[in-house]
Scaffold this motif. Structure first.
Motif, PDB file in Angstrom:
ATOM      1  N   UNK A 116       0.815  -1.212   0.000  1.00 49.63           N
ATOM      2  CA  UNK A 116       0.000   0.000   0.000  1.00 49.63           C
ATOM      3  C   UNK A 116       0.852   1.266   0.000  1.00 49.63           C
ATOM      4  N   UNK A 117       2.070   1.176   0.497  1.00 47.90           N
ATOM      5  CA  UNK A 117       2.957   2.341   0.518  1.00 47.90           C
ATOM      6  C   UNK A 117       3.815   2.430  -0.743  1.00 47.90           C
ATOM      7  N   UNK A 118       4.138   1.296  -1.364  1.00 48.11           N
ATOM      8  CA  UNK A 118       4.970   1.306  -2.569  1.00 48.11           C
ATOM      9  C   UNK A 118       4.145   1.658  -3.808  1.00 48.11           C
ATOM     10  N   UNK A 119       2.950   1.108  -3.919  1.00 48.23           N
ATOM     11  CA  UNK A 119       2.123   1.300  -5.124  1.00 48.23           C
ATOM     12  C   UNK A 119       1.957   2.772  -5.514  1.00 48.23           C
ATOM     13  N   UNK A 120       1.621   3.685  -4.581  1.00 50.17           N
ATOM     14  CA  UNK A 120       1.444   5.089  -4.973  1.00 50.17           C
ATOM     15  C   UNK A 120       2.721   5.931  -4.895  1.00 50.17           C
ATOM     16  N   UNK A 121       3.854   5.327  -4.569  1.00 48.83           N
ATOM     17  CA  UNK A 121       5.101   6.083  -4.394  1.00 48.83           C
ATOM     18  C   UNK A 121       5.477   6.828  -5.673  1.00 48.83           C
ATOM     19  N   UNK A 122       6.012   8.036  -5.532  1.00 51.52           N
ATOM     20  CA  UNK A 122       6.386   8.833  -6.710  1.00 51.52           C
ATOM     21  C   UNK A 122       7.590   8.235  -7.444  1.00 51.52           C
ATOM     22  N   UNK A 123       7.379   7.834  -8.690  1.00 54.87           N
ATOM     23  CA  UNK A 123       8.422   7.151  -9.465  1.00 54.87           C
ATOM     24  C   UNK A 123       9.724   7.950  -9.589  1.00 54.87           C
ATOM     25  N   UNK A 124       9.678   9.283  -9.804  1.00 53.93           N
ATOM     26  CA  UNK A 124      10.954  10.004  -9.917  1.00 53.93           C
ATOM     27  C   UNK A 124      11.811   9.933  -8.638  1.00 53.93           C
ATOM     28  N   UNK A 125      11.186   9.738  -7.493  1.00 54.48           N
ATOM     29  CA  UNK A 125      11.962   9.609  -6.254  1.00 54.48           C
ATOM     30  C   UNK A 125      12.616   8.236  -6.144  1.00 54.48           C
ATOM     31  N   UNK A 126      11.970   7.207  -6.664  1.00 58.25           N
ATOM     32  CA  UNK A 126      12.521   5.857  -6.590  1.00 58.25           C
ATOM     33  C   UNK A 126      13.525   5.612  -7.717  1.00 58.25           C
ATOM     34  N   UNK A 127      13.172   6.048  -8.906  1.00 58.27           N
ATOM     35  CA  UNK A 127      13.971   5.763 -10.103  1.00 58.27           C
ATOM     36  C   UNK A 127      14.618   7.042 -10.632  1.00 58.27           C
ATOM     37  N   UNK A 128      15.158   7.845  -9.747  1.00 60.50           N
ATOM     38  CA  UNK A 128      15.675   9.155 -10.100  1.00 60.50           C
ATOM     39  C   UNK A 128      17.147   9.215 -10.448  1.00 60.50           C
ATOM     40  N   UNK A 129      17.798   8.069 -10.527  1.00 58.07           N
ATOM     41  CA  UNK A 129      19.234   8.066 -10.843  1.00 58.07           C
ATOM     42  C   UNK A 129      19.500   7.201 -12.070  1.00 58.07           C
ATOM     43  N   UNK A 130      20.368   7.692 -12.931  1.00 58.43           N
ATOM     44  CA  UNK A 130      20.801   6.947 -14.115  1.00 58.43           C
ATOM     45  C   UNK A 130      21.687   5.779 -13.663  1.00 58.43           C
ATOM     46  N   UNK A 131      21.621   4.696 -14.416  1.00 51.45           N
ATOM     47  CA  UNK A 131      22.589   3.616 -14.254  1.00 51.45           C
ATOM     48  C   UNK A 131      22.999   3.169 -15.648  1.00 51.45           C
ATOM     49  N   UNK A 132      24.247   3.395 -16.002  1.00 53.17           N
ATOM     50  CA  UNK A 132      24.775   3.080 -17.333  1.00 53.17           C
ATOM     51  C   UNK A 132      23.872   3.731 -18.377  1.00 53.17           C
ATOM     52  N   UNK A 133      23.290   2.952 -19.284  1.00 56.64           N
ATOM     53  CA  UNK A 133      22.457   3.522 -20.349  1.00 56.64           C
ATOM     54  C   UNK A 133      20.979   3.647 -19.974  1.00 56.64           C
ATOM     55  N   UNK A 134      20.609   3.287 -18.743  1.00 59.68           N
ATOM     56  CA  UNK A 134      19.206   3.388 -18.323  1.00 59.68           C
ATOM     57  C   UNK A 134      18.997   4.741 -17.656  1.00 59.68           C
ATOM     58  N   UNK A 135      18.162   5.569 -18.295  1.00 63.27           N
ATOM     59  CA  UNK A 135      17.895   6.926 -17.812  1.00 63.27           C
ATOM     60  C   UNK A 135      16.980   6.918 -16.594  1.00 63.27           C
TER      61      UNK A 135
END
Length: 161
Positions: free
Chosen positions: A25-44
């Motif tokens: 219930x806490x992960x589902x609505x989490x803001x994606x830019x906060x979780x996935x906000x860092x580049x790794x190699x070629x993945x933006x």
């Protein structure tokens, strides 16, 4: 007869000190830019989410994920089985990944781990072609690094709220 490339299964887990009963219930609505906000190699990193239909709490809802490099992905929530899993699909993709990735079936799973939860993020990635399947080991290596740092960010977000 055309042979379709097999999907590549990718998975990463992390134990997080958040109650199992509330993790999904806490992960589902989490803001994606906060979780996935860092580049790794070629993945933006994810820059923003647009066109979200609904509260992102029911199968069939959709949204557009915009990456920092301008690429976009259409995400559809395909199922929620609270408190243990939710799943989604990503297609179509634009930008550089469009050449490699034809379809993604994603899943977040939650299991009790001591007083917290084991959070597992997985992707089944279908390459666009047989030729693209040869690049999947490199893509898988990049995804694993991206997933590790994203799960770290998720833990920081969950523990700060």
């Amino acid at each position: 007869m055309t042979q379709h490339p097999e999907a590549l299964h990718l998975e990463s887990s992390r134990a997080i000190p958040v109650a199992y009963e509330t993790a999904l219930a806490r992960v589902l609505p989490a803001p994606l830019p906060q979780i996935f906000g860092r580049r790794y190699a070629a993945i933006s990193p994810i820059a923003e989410v647009r066109d979200q239909a609904g509260g992102w709490d029911a199968a069939g809802e959709t949204r557009t994920i915009v990456l920092a490099d301008g690429a976009t992905m259409r995400e559809t929530l395909t199922g929620i089985d609270s408190p243990s899993t939710f799943s989604y699909e990503i297609t179509p993709l634009s930008g550089p990944l469009k050449l490699l990735v034809g379809h993604v079936a994603g899943r977040w799973s939650f299991a009790p781990a001591g007083t917290g939860s084991r959070v597992t993020w997985s992707w089944d990635v279908t390459p666009t072609s047989q030729a693209a399947s040869y690049a999947m080991p490199v893509f898988g290596w990049m995804w694993k690094g991206y997933a590790r740092q994203s799960l770290e960010s998720l833990e920081e977000l969950l523990l700060s709220s």
